[in-house]
Every structure is written in structure tokens, then in C-alpha cells.
Scaffold this active site. Structure first.
Site, PDB file in Angstrom:
ATOM      1  N   GLY A 258     -20.700  14.674  16.044  1.00 11.60           N
ATOM      2  CA  GLY A 258     -19.969  15.674  15.271  1.00 11.60           C
ATOM      3  C   GLY A 258     -19.341  16.694  16.211  1.00 11.60           C
ATOM      4  O   GLY A 258     -18.190  17.095  16.049  1.00 11.60           O
ATOM      5  N   MET A 260     -20.206  18.816  20.422  1.00  8.44           N
ATOM      6  CA  MET A 260     -21.059  18.901  21.610  1.00  8.44           C
ATOM      7  C   MET A 260     -21.025  20.314  22.147  1.00  8.44           C
ATOM      8  O   MET A 260     -19.961  20.894  22.360  1.00  8.44           O
ATOM      9  CB  MET A 260     -20.575  17.895  22.667  1.00  8.44           C
ATOM     10  CG  MET A 260     -21.344  17.943  23.982  1.00  8.44           C
ATOM     11  SD  MET A 260     -23.108  17.490  23.762  1.00  8.44           S
ATOM     12  CE  MET A 260     -23.841  18.498  25.053  1.00  8.44           C
ATOM     13  N   HIS A 294     -24.138  25.619  14.457  1.00  9.60           N
ATOM     14  CA  HIS A 294     -25.118  24.771  15.160  1.00  9.60           C
ATOM     15  C   HIS A 294     -24.814  24.748  16.667  1.00  9.60           C
ATOM     16  O   HIS A 294     -25.692  24.985  17.497  1.00  9.60           O
ATOM     17  CB  HIS A 294     -25.035  23.362  14.557  1.00  9.60           C
ATOM     18  CG  HIS A 294     -25.898  22.332  15.206  1.00  9.60           C
ATOM     19  ND1 HIS A 294     -26.943  21.726  14.550  1.00  9.60           N
ATOM     20  CD2 HIS A 294     -25.878  21.762  16.439  1.00  9.60           C
ATOM     21  CE1 HIS A 294     -27.534  20.858  15.354  1.00  9.60           C
ATOM     22  NE2 HIS A 294     -26.898  20.851  16.511  1.00  9.60           N
ATOM     23  N   GLU A 295     -23.544  24.523  17.013  1.00 11.69           N
ATOM     24  CA  GLU A 295     -23.189  24.429  18.432  1.00 11.69           C
ATOM     25  C   GLU A 295     -23.342  25.780  19.118  1.00 11.69           C
ATOM     26  O   GLU A 295     -23.757  25.862  20.273  1.00 11.69           O
ATOM     27  CB  GLU A 295     -21.754  23.909  18.597  1.00 11.69           C
ATOM     28  CG  GLU A 295     -21.482  22.566  17.917  1.00 11.69           C
ATOM     29  CD  GLU A 295     -22.504  21.486  18.234  1.00 11.69           C
ATOM     30  OE1 GLU A 295     -23.020  21.468  19.372  1.00 11.69           O
ATOM     31  OE2 GLU A 295     -22.818  20.670  17.344  1.00 11.69           O
ATOM     32  N   HIS A 298     -26.928  26.507  19.980  1.00 11.68           N
ATOM     33  CA  HIS A 298     -27.332  25.824  21.227  1.00 11.68           C
ATOM     34  C   HIS A 298     -26.994  26.639  22.483  1.00 11.68           C
ATOM     35  O   HIS A 298     -27.589  26.406  23.532  1.00 11.68           O
ATOM     36  CB  HIS A 298     -26.592  24.498  21.366  1.00 11.68           C
ATOM     37  CG  HIS A 298     -27.212  23.341  20.641  1.00 11.68           C
ATOM     38  ND1 HIS A 298     -28.540  23.011  20.746  1.00 11.68           N
ATOM     39  CD2 HIS A 298     -26.655  22.403  19.831  1.00 11.68           C
ATOM     40  CE1 HIS A 298     -28.768  21.918  20.026  1.00 11.68           C
ATOM     41  NE2 HIS A 298     -27.653  21.531  19.457  1.00 11.68           N
ATOM     42  N   GLU A 317     -32.417  20.071  18.894  1.00 10.49           N
ATOM     43  CA  GLU A 317     -31.622  19.719  17.713  1.00 10.49           C
ATOM     44  C   GLU A 317     -32.239  20.265  16.431  1.00 10.49           C
ATOM     45  O   GLU A 317     -31.526  20.718  15.538  1.00 10.49           O
ATOM     46  CB  GLU A 317     -31.452  18.208  17.631  1.00 10.49           C
ATOM     47  CG  GLU A 317     -30.634  17.632  18.787  1.00 10.49           C
ATOM     48  CD  GLU A 317     -29.303  18.350  18.982  1.00 10.49           C
ATOM     49  OE1 GLU A 317     -28.838  19.040  18.049  1.00 10.49           O
ATOM     50  OE2 GLU A 317     -28.730  18.240  20.082  1.00 10.49           O
TER      51      GLU A 317
HETATM   52 ZN   LIG Z   1     -27.060  19.846  18.334  1.00 12.92          ZN
END
Ligand SMILES: [Zn+2]
Length: 849
Positions: A258, A260, A294-295, A298, A317
Site C-alpha cells: 500500500g 512504504m 500509518h506511514e 512509522h 506493523e
Molecule cells: Zn507499516
């Protein structure tokens, strides 16, 4: 010493501190050359340096250290994907510099450095940096990266650091990027292409830009605004500023995952970043917001504090999955994104009820095994377990623990127990035991619940979806009970340890109903006594939408497992007939679609469709096709769920007759002819009935379409046509290269889900399996999804064929997916054989009287 072992890991005798490298790209020839100076810290004297490299031709390797310079001879070790640089004398402890020169090629897949149309992009996680740089390609080896690229003039070049300088040099434009914070190799990235961006805007002082190909420029705003909105929220949560200086987000035209989370340069599949808010369904908008968040999560969890080894990839994750919903929910509470989280959790519950499931945290011997474990257990079960732990510890303690963990391991690496330790210190609760029970043990419990007066009795056992299976395992289960009495609704947390337990409710008068998974935040199933189930059926309005969804999903799982009757389940569905919440309706429609696809044959199919039509058509008619003034998003999504039921499942003629002309107007450019939330269903059902002319229109429209969600909609519509000659045309596209690689698995899924195309497509896949393997050679996640698509098969002979085919053609890159898909298919086939007669009896009225 042999280092040519698939499970080889680098020694800690030599550590990289800094990588300064220049790459020269030739996009036409799909080749590159590189030069680098690595600054090394030699911790123990060595005679040989070992670095990762795959298909790189290292022409020069020279080491300066201990006061001398020596040329190293290069030994290629293909199995361990390394090169050994043998020195003529021992390299003593202390600092050393390694000079390297090499050449390499773009890969043909979607990893390493590859060409996505006119864009050259990298994708390094888990272990493909070694296809571009000779490097220490394991997450524990963090160093700074000072990169320069030479690219054709006229192209934009982006990397992790901001651009420091650019100049023309011969036929190239030379771009030098700022040196990064310490990073593991898997987070390094490069994108080069004819890209355009939003204006630079700042969030919490950080410059943010979003990029794409020029023809899609109008679709950039939403992803940009999301990043600007959530970045400060993440900074607040972690109590730590964003570390990577700037943020660029780029939509890549062909992309395997999806997105990175490369530090400071996040790459996305276009459909996960680019959209037009005026025409995008709300589900697409929420998905983009969730992926962006989400990214960004991270950038702290993973990029600032990095796992030591791939066995803690799940934590990276799971955390980012949970955090994205938490942050988006705080930003846009009206979206109710936790209900979307529950949809993902449902997938994980389904997978984790198989014998072939795996623990969240398993042993990972090499990077390929890490790649294989990117599944619903890693992301969604992991996220759900974190949510359960947060619920158990409380929001404040949990956040304090996370902040402590980020501070203690800043710029460094950590393991899961470091996180549990930090959470335990912050909360004074037994987190380590609780967490380890959930992450090291496969599966989850089914909690049986009974009520005597005010006394709740609970017991647990491992849940399997295969009838008759059970396991001796138990879990510490942080239950939250919700119940109703004369004073209203109450909740009570209760930690179930061991096989069984009981708790007394302080109820005013009789307990009217009891739900043993309040808010549906727990990762377990509940089996109620008959009395409690009947009471819940009478009290649906007292439950939260997430609880109503959980009730339906659990009852369905019990039917699959042979622990509840399909007739009772279908009666429960009828009790939900007046349901107004769109998320609950979605769950209902999903179950009805399964019954229609697998559990009704012959005349019963029509009987079942008319039943569904009767349940939902009057409500769709009441709402009409078009939004009226004052409607909320919830209303629009309810209309969309009703359309899925009536047109998708029931195939109601009257509605289909009205759908086709609206789709026609949309195709003619009148995008407002349908509410955006209705378009996916409308296009799919119209395609099912469509003729060759309609097929041609979708076929012509999809390659031209700039909006990635629309493009995908038209492409996948081609898999839905049911006329034989159009099935043939779609099958021909499957392997002729017309389908973009990133969409290949979805296309296969669509063909196998189409009941008229299933048989032929399954035969085609078997006949042309070597082509399938070639296509997906550089994209193992896509190969796994192709294997999973075989779950759409239906009959026992399909199962037999799939078993013998996959044993004759073992898929080394997707062994888990093969085992899981065959196990699930075997259950679906057996369920069909068991339940078709029972559903038939129910439909004929015997069980409803
Ligand atoms: Zn991820």
C-alpha cells in the site's frame, strides 16, 4: 568460514557509521553505476569484510585502515546474497574507510530499483537495498546516508534528505541530498521522474510536499492536507518532534504494497494517496487518511526506534496499524474509523481460527520469511492486541510507556520486551505476561458465557473454525462486560485467567442483557447461552454498533464451526431487519452475500434473493437514489449498503434497470450522476449484466483515467462481466500484460469470484502457471494474494484440483498462504455440503414457523 547460507547474518565485528554514495541512473538502459565511501567502525580485527549485494558487479573495493590502503578481492556468495571482500592483511580495530565501485540493473519486478512507467523508484523493505548498494542490509546496522544521484536533466529527484545542491554535469543533472539521521538500509529511498508537487507547506515547522505525475496533480490536496493535520498529532502523542527534517509523499504508478515509510520520503501506491474529495467514496478517503497516518506513525515507531531483527517486524506493523486508527479517530471522530479497524480485525479472526495460522511473533530466519509474514496476523491481530492492552492499562499509562520507550531507544534498536518493560514501568501492571501470552501463542479463545441471577460464569478454550477441533490453550483475557438493568447500561472490566471464572454484577433489578465483549475491543469470540442470546436478540438497540457487528460475526463463526445452527443465524439476521447503522448493515450484507454465493442452489437461489430484496428494497426506495439536503455521511453510506444488498446480492431487476443508465451518465463524464459512495457497486452490478459495448467502454477508459480509484474500478469491472464472450476477453487480458502488475492479484481475484468466469479462469491459471510465476517473480506479496484468490473456488472438485496442483507446483515464496488457503477452502467446501440442505429447509419456511 562459510557465509553462503540462506540464513546467514552479518557479524557485529564491523559496523557501518556513514555511507556516502553517488548513483548514476540510465533509465533507458535500465542500468546504474555506483561509487561509495563507507566509514566503518572495526570492533574486532578482521581479514574479510562481508556486505550484502545481489546482482551487483563490484569492480573495485579498497580499504583504508590501520595506516595502510589495501585492495580487496571480491568473492560473490549468491545464496547468502553477500560479497566477501578478502584483505591481504588483517584490518585492526578502529575506524576504516571502504571505497567501492559497482554497476547493476533495474529489477523487472517492484523491488530494489525499478521502473514504474516513467518513474524510477526504490522499494527496499525487507531486504532489497542490496540490489542497489553493497551494504549492511539488516535493520540493526544503522548509519547516516549522504547520497548524490546523477539523473537525466528535466526529471525530479527525491531522496530521504532535502536537496542541498544541484548542477548540470555533462548529460546529467547531479543532485546532492542532505545527510540523513542514522537509518537502517531498508528505509533508504530514491524516486526519479517527471513529477509535480503541491506547494510546500509546514506542519509543526516541518516542510511537507506531496508528489505525483503531472496529469494527476489535481488529486494531491487530500493526501497533503491529511499529512499536515496528523503530523502534529503524532508529535503530541510521542512527545517527540519529527526527526527527518522534511516530508515528501509520492504516488508511484506501480507499487506492490500500500505504501512504504522510508524516512522523510514516503512512497505510496497511487490509490492510497491520490483522490478527488468531490468524487471519491468516503471509504477511499478514510483509507487514504489511514495509510498516510500509518506511514507517518512509522517515522517514530520503526524509523526512530528500529527493531533489532525481522522477528519484531510485527511490532512495527501492529503499532502503526493501531496508531493510525487512534490518530485518525481523534482527528475525524465523525468517520468512526474504529468500525473499519473491526473489519480488518474480522479478517484476522478468520485467519487465526485455522490450524495453519501462526503466532504474531515467530522465529524469522531470513528476510524472505519476514516478507511472508506480512499478513492479517501481523497487522490486524497485532493491532487488536495492542488495543486490548491499551484498554487494560488505560490510555495515559500506555502513552507514558510508549514515550519512555521512544526516549530510551532513541536513534537505536529495540526488541518487543523493551516495549513491554516500558509499559510495565509506566503502569505497574503485569504487561509482559499478558503480551507474551497473546503474541507467542497462535490462535485465540472462544469465551462461553452464562448467567444465573446476577452471577456471570465464563470459561474459555481455543477457537477453531473447523468443526470438532478444540485446543487446551488458555489466555489471560481482559474481558469487558456490558449489561443492562433498570438503571441503564453498565460496563465492568474483568481479567479471566485460567480455564474459567465468575463475577457478580451489581445490578438494579434483573440483568436484561449481557454482552461479553463491550465495544468489541477484545480479540476473542463469545458463545452465549441460549437465554443470553435470546435476550441480546431482543435488546439489539441497547448495543453499540460495534457490539451488534461483533454479535453477528461471532454467531456466524459459531455456525461455521458447527457450534450454532444456520437457521438460528438466519433468524437473527431477520431480527436485524430494521438496522439503520450502515456499518452493521455492511456486516449483514457481507454474510448474506456469502450465503448467496455458496449456500443456495437451484430454485433456492431465487428464493433467497427475493427474501433479501424484500428485506431491503423498501428501505432503498424510501431513501431514493440521490442525497437530499441535510443528509449526513452516515445516511449516504446506509444507502450504499442497501444498494449492495438489493442490486449486488438480490440482483433486483427493478433496481438494476435504474442503475445502468446512471452508470452510462457517469461514463459520459457526468460524475455527479451517482453519489460517490454508490459508484463502485453500481459499476460492478452493471458490468455483470453488461454487453460488449459496455466492456469496450471500460476497457478504453481504464488506461486513460488519471484518478487511481476510478481506474481500478473500471479495470476490475472487466472481471465482472458474465456473458461468455466477454469472460473470454477478460481472461485474455489476464496474462497479456494489459493489467498493471500491482493490480494483477485483484484481477485474478475478480475472475475467480465471477461465477461465470471461475471455471475457465482456474483452468487458465493452471495451464499458464509458469507465466503467473514469471510475472510475480519480483513481487512476492502479489504472488501470495494470487494464491489467496483461489479461496474463491467453490466445489469439492476444485478443492481436489487445487490440492494436487499446488502439491505438484509448490510455491516456495508463499507456503503459509498455500496452507491457509487450502485449509480455508476445505472448510468452505465442507460448509457448503453441510448447509445447503439446511438453508433450503429454512427458506421453505420450516424453521421459521
Ligand atoms: Zn507499516
Amino acid at each position: 568460514m562459510t557465509t553462503d547460507d540462506r540464513n546467514f547474518r552479518l557479524s557485529r565485528d564491523v559496523l557501518p557509521r556513514r555511507t556516502q554514495a553517488t548513483l548514476t541512473l540510465d533509465l533507458d538502459a535500465r542500468t546504474f553505476s555506483g561509487e561509495a565511501e563507507l566509514t566503518l567502525s572495526v570492533e574486532q580485527p578482521v581479514r574479510s569484510l562481508v556486505l550484502h549485494a545481489v546482482e551487483l558487479d563490484v569492480s573495485r573495493a579498497e580499504v583504508h585502515g590501520g595506516g595502510r590502503t589495501s585492495r580487496a578481492s571480491v568473492r560473490v556468495q549468491p545464496v547468502s546474497e553477500t560479497v566477501a571482500l578478502d584483505l591481504d592483511a588483517e584490518l585492526p580495530k578502529g575506524e576504516a574507510r571502504l571505497h567501492l565501485a559497482w554497476t547493476g540493473r533495474f529489477t523487472g519486478g517492484l523491488r530494489g530499483l525499478y521502473l514504474a512507467g516513467s518513474v524510477a523508484a526504490t522499494q527496499f523493505e525487507a531486504a532489497d537495498a542490496r540490489r542497489v548498494f553493497p551494504c549492511f542490509d539488516e535493520p540493526a546496522f544503522k548509519c547516516t546516508w549522504a547520497l548524490t544521484v546523477k539523473v537525466p536533466p528535466g526529471l525530479v529527484a527525491l531522496s530521504n534528505g532535502r536537496v542541498l545542491a544541484e548542477e548540470l554535469e555533462g548529460h546529467h543533472r547531479k543532485v546532492r541530498f542532505a545527510e540523513t539521521e542514522v537509518l537502517p538500509s531498508y528505509l533508504v529511498a530514491l524516486v526519479v521522474g517527471p513529477l509535480v508537487s503541491t506547494a510546500e507547506e509546514t506542519a509543526a515547522g516541518i516542510p511537507v510536499r506531496t508528489w505525483c505525475l503531472e496529469e494527476k496533480q489535481a488529486l494531491l490536496g487530500f493526501g497533503q492536507q491529511t499529512a499536515l493535520a496528523v503530523l502534529p498529532r503524532l508529535q503530541d502523542y510521542f512527545g517527540l518532534p519529527y526527526a527527518f527534517g522534511k516530508l515528501d509523499q509520492v504516488g508511484i504508478p506501480d507499487f506492490e504494497a500500500g505504501a512504504m515509510e522510508n524516512a522523510g520520503l514516503i512512497t505510496y501506491r497511487e490509490v492510497a494517496l491520490l483522490l478527488d474529495p468531490a468524487t471519491a467514496p468516503l471509504s477511499v478517503q478514510k483509507r487514504v487518511a489511514e495509510v498516510v497516518t500509518h506511514e507517518l506513525a512509522h517515522q517514530w515507531f520503526g524509523n526512530w526506534v528500529t527493531m533489532v531483527w525481522w522477528d519484531d517486524l510485527w511490532l512495527n506493523e501492529a503499532f502503526a496499524t493501531w496508531m493510525a486508527y487512534k490518530i485518525v479517530d481523534g482527528w475525524r471522530p465523525d468517520w468512526r474509523v474504529w468500525l473499519d479497524f473491526d473489519t480488518g480485525k474480522a479478517t484476522a479472526l478468520h485467519l487465526d481460527a485455522l490450524r495453519s495460522t501462526h503466532p504474531i511473533r515467530g522465529t524469522v530466519a531470513n528476510a524472505a520469511e519476514a516478507t511472508e509474514s506480512f499478513d492479517a496476523i501481523t497487522y490486524e491481530k497485532g493491532g487488536a492486541v495492542l488495543r486490548m492492552i491499551e484498554g487494560f492499562l488505560g490510555e495515559e499509562s500506555f502513552r507514558a510507556g510508549i514515550r519512555d520507550y521512544m526516549r530510551r531507544h532513541a536513534r537505536a534498536n529495540a526488541v518487543a520486551d523493551d516495549l513491554w518493560g516500558a509499559l510495565a514501568r509506566a503502569s505497574h501492571a503485569p504487561v509482559v505476561e499478558l503480551a507474551n501470552a497473546w503474541i507467542r501463542q497462535s490462535g485465540y479463545p472462544v469465551v462461553s458465557v452464562g448467567l444465573e441471577g446476577n452471577r456471570v460464569r465464563v470459561s474459555q478454550g481455543r477457537f477453531f473454525s473447523e468443526p470438532g477441533l478444540a485446543g487446551p490453550e488458555t489466555w489471560p483475557v481482559p474481558l469487558v462486560l456490558a449489561w443492562g438493568d433498570d438503571r441503564g447500561r453498565h460496563t465492568l472490566p474483568f481479567l479471566l485467567e485460567g480455564q474459567s471464572g465468575e463475577v457478580t454484577l451489581e445490578a438494579a433489578g434483573p440483568v436484561r442483557w449481557l454482552d461479553a465483549n463491550a465495544g468489541s475491543t477484545g480479540f476473542y469470540r463469545v458463545a452465549y447461552s441460549a437465554e443470553l442470546l435470546a435476550a441480546l436478540g431482543r435488546s439489539l438497540a441497547a448495543l453499540l454498533p460495534a457490539e451488534r457487528i461483533g454479535l453477528l460475526a461471532d454467531q456466524w463463526a459459531l455456525v461455521r464451526a458447527g457450534r450454532a445452527r444456520i437457521a438460528d443465524f438466519l433468524d437473527l439476521v431477520l431480527a436485524f431487519g430494521a438496522e439503520s447503522d450502515h456499518a452493521v448493515l455492511d456486516e449483514l450484507v457481507g454474510r448474506l452475500a456469502y450465503v448467496e454465493a455458496r449456500l443456495v442452489d437451484g430454485d433456492d437461489q431465487e428464493r433467497f434473493r427475493r427474501l433479501v430484496e424484500g428485506l431491503f428494497l423498501p428501505r432503498l426506495r424510501q431513501m431514493g437514489w440521490d442525497p437530499v439536503a441535510g443528509e449526513t455521511d452516515q445516511d449516504r453510506l446506509r444507502r450504499a449498503a442497501l444498494l449492495r444488498a438489493v442490486a449486488g446480492v438480490a440482483r433486483a431487476r427493478s433496481v438494476l434497470a435504474e442503475t445502468a443508465p446512471r452508470v452510462d451518465r457517469v461514463l459520459n463524464g457526468q460524475r455527479t450522476a451517482l453519489d460517490p459512495n454508490l459508484v463502485d457497486t453500481a459499476v460492478a452490478v452493471t458490468a455483470r449484466d453488461g454487453d460488449g459495448e459496455l466492456f469496450d467502454r471500460f476497457r478504453a477508459a481504464f488506461p486513460q483515467e488519471p484518478d487511481p480509484a476510478v481506474k481500478r474500478r473500471y479495470l476490475l469491472a472487466l472481471t465482472a462481466f458474465e456473458r461468455p464472450e466477454l469472460v473470454d476477453r477478460a481472461q485474455a487480458m489476464l496474462l497479456d500484460g494489459a493489467v498493471p502488475l500491482q493490480d494483477f492479484a485483484s484481477f485474478v481475484h475478480g475472475m475467480l469470484a465471477n461465477r461465470e468466469a471461475r471455471e475457465g479462469s482456474w483452468k487458465l491459471l493452471r495451464d499458464r502457471w509458469s507465466t503467473v510465476m514469471e510475472k510475480t517473480a519480483g513481487a512476492p506479496m502479489l504472488l501470495r494474494r494470487v494464491v489467496e484468490a483461489l479461496g474463491n473456488l467453490r466445489e469439492r472438485r476444485h478443492l481436489d484440483e487445487a490440492r494436487s496442483f499446488l502439491s505438484a507446483h509448490p510455491v516456495a515464496e508463499a507456503q503459509q498462504a498455500v496452507a491457509q488457503t487450502l485449509e480455508r477452502l476445505a472448510q468452505d467446501v465442507a460448509l457448503r455440503e453441510r448447509l445447503v440442505p439446511e438453508v433450503s429447509v429454512w427458506l421453505r419456511g420450516s424453521s421459521t414457523t
